[in-house]
Design an enzyme around this catalytic site. Structure first.
Site, PDB file in Angstrom:
ATOM      1  CB  ALA A   1      15.859  -8.609  35.933  1.00 51.74           C
TER       2      ALA A   1
ATOM      3  CB  CYS B   1      13.539 -15.725  41.979  1.00 50.36           C
ATOM      4  SG  CYS B   1      13.476 -13.787  40.491  1.00 50.36           S
TER       5      CYS B   1
ATOM      6  CB  ILE C   1      11.329 -24.473  33.763  1.00 49.47           C
ATOM      7  CG1 ILE C   1      11.275 -23.647  32.264  1.00 49.47           C
ATOM      8  CG2 ILE C   1      10.890 -26.076  32.952  1.00 49.47           C
ATOM      9  CD1 ILE C   1      11.917 -23.407  31.033  1.00 49.47           C
ATOM     10  CG  ASN C   2      11.775 -19.342  37.010  1.00 42.93           C
ATOM     11  OD1 ASN C   2      11.317 -18.205  37.386  1.00 42.93           O
ATOM     12  ND2 ASN C   2      11.249 -19.364  39.139  1.00 42.93           N
TER      13      ASN C   2
END
Lengths: 259, 311
Positions: B72, B134, B196-197
């Protein structure tokens, strides 16, 4: 039960909890945390990411591996929380990370600038165990900022000290003392940790004396594992010391091996 | 390594191999992107740039977890005005190496997506990757635009109207109607889809009882999400007409082959950088080439979509 490290379970790269066994005061701003448990595979010059839940995570060089020890100077949010830890409290560690120093030859010249002295006792211990001859040059702003001076002396290292205010040893930058040590001792290799300016000056010096240099660079570590790019050494620094550009302190370093 | 086997063309752009540095990895500077290209990447995606500078979340931001990674970082970037000259320099360096540059962008509103795209297009990237997925900035931006067909389409329309450079829209896997979202995005003019994210996830440290990431939750990537990515690419490739950059957990040449067999035209590589560093691209390329030779594939095209095509 305290201390995940005692279980020696593979952490898969995540942080492991270590209990503080003892705290040694090094100077006004600096403590060494002696932890319960070891980081057997760690080499001098490698680093760990140290986490305190709810506070944050920062990189620190490893001061000793068996048992694990960290020398921490209070300069920011995480470090000021770490130096307040008491025996019985915990820290969380991931690592060892990075490449570390590699002892070369028999006559070693170690250089620490300010807080950069933190990993040098670990390296000196390994060098002395191999019957090497160890000279350590320490530089700091003032006598009270010097780190690990007595410890290194007691281990059997020859010490040379420089302070910017002249309160101890040579008055001026440590690089002047290093040059004298190079001339006097003709070391096989120079190992250094400290601010970038000092490392750049040492790179020049070692080039002039045709000495291999192992310079530990500081980087802004975020991931610590080569993904995020935060700790990339500025391109101009790479070009100046002869490193390939795009050099990541966490993955390619923190020690730059220059020959 | 038989280099000829790996050559491919994507939206008219020639690539020496199908391996793309995924956005968020090594994409922060011209020198680092140049290094990734030198070390074997077929294309390089820059780290997402947004309307203004963001420092991102505090540490811990990224943790290796076995062969996977949780992060993150929080879209750390200098803002598109600062990013544009970095990309101009990167483009110059990558051009010299014959490696295309994909520029990733993000924004908080539909309109801003178009504005950021316009600024970034000045650097003339070969493709703009539109990051609408995101998972780590919900506190700033709310629900990702990738969450439903209407918002995903609106962003695509905004970017499409702003720039003529090819665009790929990066989708999230954690939706019940991925194909519908992809179709909506393609209908608005997306030239490609990146899938994909990372997958929303978290890790908790038992000894402290705390989430390990400062942001508490993050995005999971690496080997753990390979099956999720394969499924997404496999589903999309059968229902959309545009090429797919298949991204998620590719760590070996075999993983890359499987992603192509699911239907990917290009293959994103991100978390695999943890163990090998940028050298991972050359290794995966070599392994993919060796696999193709041993199995008698003459081209990537021959493998593409094999998992669903009637043979």
């Amino acid at each position: 039960m305290k201390g995940a490290n005692m279980e020696h379970r593979a952490s898969g790269g995540l942080m492991r909890a270590f209990e503080v066994a003892n705290v040694i005061r090094e100077n006004a701003a600096t403590q060494t945390l002696l932890l319960k448990g070891r980081l057997e595979e760690a080499r001098p010059g490698q680093f760990v990411m140290v986490w305190l839940p709810d506070v944050g995570e920062k990189p620190y060089s490893i001061a000793a591996a068996v048992p694990l020890a960290l020398t921490i100077s209070s300069v920011g949010l995480v470090s000021s929380a770490l130096v307040q830890l008491q025996p019985g409290e915990r820290v969380w560690i991931r690592g060892p990370l990075g490449n570390g120093f590699q002892l070369t030859g028999e006559k070693h010249l170690l250089v620490g600038g300010g807080y950069g002295a933190a990993p040098l006792a670990f390296l000196a211990k390994d060098a002395l165990r191999q019957n090497g001859q160890v000279t350590v040059c320490l530089g700091a702003k003032s006598a009270s900022d010097l780190l690990l001076e007595r410890r290194l002396e007691e281990m059997g290292c020859q010490l040379r000290v420089a302070t910017e205010d002249g309160s101890k040893g040579f008055q001026g930058l440590v690089t002047a003392v290093v040059e004298q040590a190079i001339v006097d001792n003709k070391p096989d290799c120079v190992y250094a940790c400290g601010p970038t300016g000092m490392l750049l000056a040492l790179a020049e010096l070692c080039k002039r004396y045709q000495l291999p240099a192992q310079l530990s660079f500081e980087g802004l570590m975020r991931c610590g594992v080569g993904l995020c790019g935060s700790c990339e050494l500025p391109e101009e620094v790479c070009l100046q010391v002869g490193l390939p550009t795009g050099w990541l302190a966490c993955h390619d370093g923190p020690v730059a091996h220059l020959s | 390594m038989v280099e000829e086997l790996l050559k491919t063309t994507f939206l008219g752009i020639a690539l020496k191999n199908p391996l793309v540095v995924a956005s968020g990895v090594l994409g922060t500077s011209a020198s680092l992107m140049e290094r990734a290209a030198r070390e074997g990447a077929g294309a390089v995606t820059s780290k997402s740039a947004g309307p203004t500078a963001r420092s991102g979340h505090a540490n811990p931001v990224t943790l290796a977890w076995g062969n996977s990674v949780i992060n993150a970082i929080g879209l750390t970037n200098p803002g598109c005005q600062e990013e544009s000259p970095i990309l101009i320099e990167t483009k110059k360096r990558l051009n010299a190496l014959g490696v295309p540059l994909f520029a990733s962008i993000f924004a908080g509103t539909v309109e801003e997506f178009g504005e950021v795209a316009k600024v970034i297009a000045q650097a003339e990237p070969d493709l703009i990757e539109v990051n609408i997925s995101c998972p780590n900035v919900a506190s700033d931006f709310g629900e990702p635009f990738s969450a439903n067909p209407a918002s995903a389409a609106a962003v695509t329309r905004s970017v499409r109207a702003a720039v003529s450079v090819p665009i790929s829209v990066k989708l999230a896997p954690n939706v019940p109607n991925l194909a519908q979202i992809a179709k909506a995005v393609v209908a608005e003019g997306a030239d490609a889809i990146t899938a994909i994210n990372t997958v929303p996830a978290m890790l908790i440290d038992a000894y402290s009882g705390k989430p390990v990431l400062k942001n508490k939750t993050g995005g999971l990537s690496g080997l753990a999400i390979k099956p999720i990515a394969l499924r997404a690419v496999w589903e999309l490739a059968q229902v959309i007409s545009v090429p797919i950059i298949g991204t998620g957990g590719v760590t070996t040449g075999l993983d890359a082959a499987e992603m192509i067999m699911a239907g990917a035209s290009l293959v994103g590589v991100g978390s695999a950088v943890v163990n090998d560093g940028p050298a991972v691209f050359a290794r995966i390329a070599r392994e993919l080439s060796e696999f193709m030779q041993l199995e008698g594939y003459q081209s990537l095209e021959e493998m593409r979509g094999k998992a669903w095509r009637a043979s």
